[in-house]
Every structure is written in structure tokens, then in C-alpha cells.
Design an enzyme around this catalytic site. Structure first.
Site, PDB file in Angstrom:
ATOM      1  N   GLU A 178       0.811  -1.217   0.000  1.00  0.00           N
ATOM      2  CA  GLU A 178       0.000   0.000   0.000  1.00  0.00           C
ATOM      3  C   GLU A 178       0.845   1.269   0.000  1.00  0.00           C
ATOM      4  OE1 GLU A 178      -2.758   0.447   3.297  1.00  0.00           O
ATOM      5  OE2 GLU A 178      -3.546   2.317   2.488  1.00  0.00           O
ATOM      6  N   LYS A 220      -2.568  -2.085  -3.053  1.00  0.00           N
ATOM      7  CA  LYS A 220      -3.601  -1.206  -2.487  1.00  0.00           C
ATOM      8  C   LYS A 220      -3.205   0.242  -2.733  1.00  0.00           C
ATOM      9  CE  LYS A 220      -6.027  -0.133   1.817  1.00  0.00           C
ATOM     10  NZ  LYS A 220      -6.691  -0.730   2.989  1.00  0.00           N
TER      11      LYS A 220
HETATM   12  P1  13P Z   1      -9.282   4.226   4.146  1.00  0.00           P
HETATM   13  O1  13P Z   1     -10.171   3.471   3.183  1.00  0.00           O
HETATM   14  O2  13P Z   1     -10.035   4.878   5.266  1.00  0.00           O
HETATM   15  O3  13P Z   1      -8.306   5.111   3.444  1.00  0.00           O
HETATM   16  O4  13P Z   1      -8.428   3.130   4.925  1.00  0.00           O
HETATM   17  C1  13P Z   1      -7.861   2.115   4.230  1.00  0.00           C
HETATM   18  C2  13P Z   1      -6.577   1.783   4.836  1.00  0.00           C
HETATM   19  O5  13P Z   1      -6.344   0.656   5.222  1.00  0.00           O
HETATM   20  C3  13P Z   1      -5.565   2.837   4.946  1.00  0.00           C
HETATM   21  O6  13P Z   1      -4.354   2.275   5.264  1.00  0.00           O
END
Ligand code: 13P
Length: 341
Positions: A178, A220
Site C-alpha cells: 500500500e 492497495k
Molecule cells: P481508508 O479506506 O479509510 O483510506 O483506509 C484504508 C486503509 O487501510 C488505509 O491504510
């Protein structure tokens, strides 16, 4: 590493019609969310709140492929003594775990952060696997502003993501990679596109250097969106088209799926954007959700810390999960939202 098994888990995480519930808010973040609904952030309240979601059997079995947990939650038991991990598994979803340890200021890079947590990560991963986790998450944060991001920040974060991903695969855990480009600034959608493109290209380069098998990861990313303070708004179609173009330019087809973060978009925006991308179609990977706020804002408000509100909160959660499940198939329609209201 058994890549066939990792790939099976990754494919299950992005199974058609399903997506991931990000319930891994750190102690600081969940306190902020609870403050907004005037609920004290105690261990029991955090447990009750998350138990409410994990016991939403329709949502969990039909629309949620996996749940990202915070360290506290993976060891917690429901009120009746059942481990929370078992509730998730019983619903047919996969338990996952956030393993980064947050961010620290990056030296020589004013205003920029690097994600930490690589020390002893191999030991922690082994324990989490034993506890039932089959995937993990590590979030890097890239901010857009005057003169930032710097290459130092992008490369340090991409390197850490790749080191984390390699350690996960070695522990037979699928890494969610991510790299989040924040939507906090006043930049427009094209600036977000440009920065995200650079960040994704650097991330995949580092994954390659660390010999990470792309068939065994889930990406992600953020979508290409204007900053929240931008005067230039973008239509749903523009966000969808630019995000698809961006991802096609950066993400190899070997990656099984991409599960977006919501990053501060409203519930319905996050759903509409995902849906519009899947309506474009012809994509080499699955596109789904891994939402925190966009799945939980409605149930949090409905719950407000009261046990008599659990059923209403579960309905709110099930509705959002269903809307996003439909969006992952490109089958969402806005009037489904109105009907529910
Ligand atoms: P959000 O969808 O609130 O951005 O959170 C997802 C997430 O895991 C952020 O690290």
C-alpha cells in the site's frame, strides 16, 4: 515460499463481488473515530464495535473477502469468548494483519514520512501466521505539497514496502502493498496522477529488486483524484478513466488484483469510482475495495457505542459492503442508494 498457495489467497482476496474490510485502525486513529461519535476508546468498546461488524453474517459471507486487523484485535475474544479471528473465518473471510508500525519523520526531508516496522518483522509474521493471518498490510504515506514528494521519500518508502513484501512471502503470508499518495492537498487530479505514477513505478522496481513474486501480492493504491482542497473537481468518469490509465501504465498483469483505499472520499464517491472503473472493463487484474472509512463511517454513526443500535449498525455495514461488492462487478446503480435511504 509456496507461490501457488500465496496466489490462491491473493485471488480469494479479490474474488468477484467481494473486497476487503480495513478494520486495522491504530489506537490513535480509532480514538479519533470514536471521539466523533462520543464513544470512549476502551479495549472493550473497540472489541464490541469490531465484533458488531464481524458478526454481520450477510455482509461478511457475501461481500467481504478478508479483514485487516490491528495487533490488539487479532488476539481479542468476542464477549462470549470466541476468538474474533474465528468469527471472521466462520463467515468465510480471511483474517489479515497490519504489520507496519506507523510513520516517522524522514531525515533531511522536511514534512515527509517513512514507514517503520522492519525490525524483527520475520518473528512477528510467524506469530501472526500461527494466529490465523494469511495476508498482511504495510502502508507507506506520500504527501503532495510545495516541493514534495522528494525522491528520497519515494525511494525509502518503496524499498521498505519491498522488504516487507519479501518477508511476508517468505512467511507464507500475502503482502498487501500500500503506497498511499494522500489526497489532503490543494493539487489537481493531474498532479495526483503524476506523483502516483512515479510512486508505483518505483514500488514495482523495488519489488523486482527484492525478488517479490507479483502473483502473490495485492496492490492497495489510491485512485487518481484531486486533493480535497483543490478548486478543480473531477467527475466520476474522469477519476475512473485516469485511474485505469494510470494503473495500466504501472501495474504488471501478473498482479492478481488491486484493492483501493478510500483515503477520505465519501462513502458514495468511493463506490461510484470503483464501479465506473469496472464498467470500463477489459482490465488485466481484478479491481476491488479495501476500504476503511468508506465502509465504516455509516455503521460507526449508527452504532454510537450503544448495544441497542447493533442491528441498525449491522444493516448500515451490510448496505455499504453490498454497494461496494456490486461496484467490484461494475453493477452498482445510484438509485440503490436512494432506495436504501
Ligand atoms: P481508508 O479506506 O479509510 O483510506 O483506509 C484504508 C486503509 O487501510 C488505509 O491504510
Amino acid at each position: 515460499m509456496n507461490l501457488a498457495d500465496l496466489n490462491k489467497v491473493a485471488e480469494a482476496m479479490v474474488a468477484p463481488g467481494k473486497g476487503i474490510l480495513a478494520a486495522d485502525e491504530s489506537s490513535g486513529t480509532i480514538k479519533k473515530r470514536f471521539d466523533a461519535i462520543s464513544v470512549e476508546s476502551t479495549e472493550d468498546n473497540r472489541r464490541d464495535y469490531r465484533e458488531m461488524m464481524f458478526r454481520s453474517s450477510e455482509a461478511m459471507s457475501k461481500y467481504i473477502s478478508g479483514v485487516i486487523l490491528y495487533d490488539e484485535t487479532i488476539w481479542q475474544k468476542a464477549k462470549d469468548g470466541t476468538p474474533l479471528v474465528d468469527l471472521i473465518k466462520k463467515a468465510g473471510a480471511i483474517p489479515g494483519i497490519k504489520v507496519d508500525e506507523g510513520t516517522k519523520p524522514l531525515p533531511n526531508c522536511p514534512g515527509e514520512l517513512v514507514t517503520i516496522g522492519l525490525d524483527r518483522l520475520a518473528d512477528r509474521l510467524a506469530k501472526y501466521y500461527e494466529q490465523g493471518a494469511r495476508f498482511a498490510k504495510w502502508r507507506a504515506v506520500i504527501d503532495i505539497g510545495e516541493g514534495i514528494p522528494s525522491y528520497a521519500c519515494i525511494s525509502a518508502n518503496a524499498h521498505a514496502l519491498a522488504r516487507y513484501a519479501a518477508l511476508c512471502q517468505d512467511a507464507q503470508i500475502v503482502p498487501i502493498v500500500e503506497p498511499e499518495v494522500l489526497m489532503d492537498g490543494s493539487h489537481d487530479i493531474d498532479r495526483c496522477y503524476e506523483v502516483t505514477e512515479f510512486v508505483l513505478k518505483e514500488t514495482f522496481q523495488q519489488l523486482y529488486y527484492q525478488k517479490v513474486a507479483l502473483e502473490g501480492i495485492v496492490l492497495k493504491p489510491n485512485m487518481a483524484v484531486p486533493g480535497k482542497k483543490s478548486a478543480k473537481k473531477a467527475s466520476v468518469q474522469e477519476v475512473a478513466e485516469k485511474t485505469v490509465k494510470l494503473l495500466k501504465n504501472c501495474v504488471p498483469g501478473a498482479v492478481p488484483g488491486i484493492a483501493f483505499l478510500s483515503g477520505g472520499q465519501s462513502d458514495e464517491e468511493a463506490t461510484a469510482h470503483l464501479d465506473a472503473m469496472n464498467k470500463i472493463g477489459g482490465l488485466p487484474w481484478k479491481l476491488t475495495f479495501s476500504y476503511g472509512r468508506a465502509l465504516q463511517a455509516a455503521p460507526q454513526k449508527a452504532w454510537s457505542g450503544k448495544s441497542e443500535n447493533v442491528a441498525a449498525a449491522q444493516r448500515a455495514f451490510t448496505h455499504r459492503a453490498m454497494m461496494n461488492g456490486l461496484a467490484s462487478l461494475g453493477q452498482w446503480k445510484q438509485d440503490l442508494e436512494k432506495k436504501a435511504a
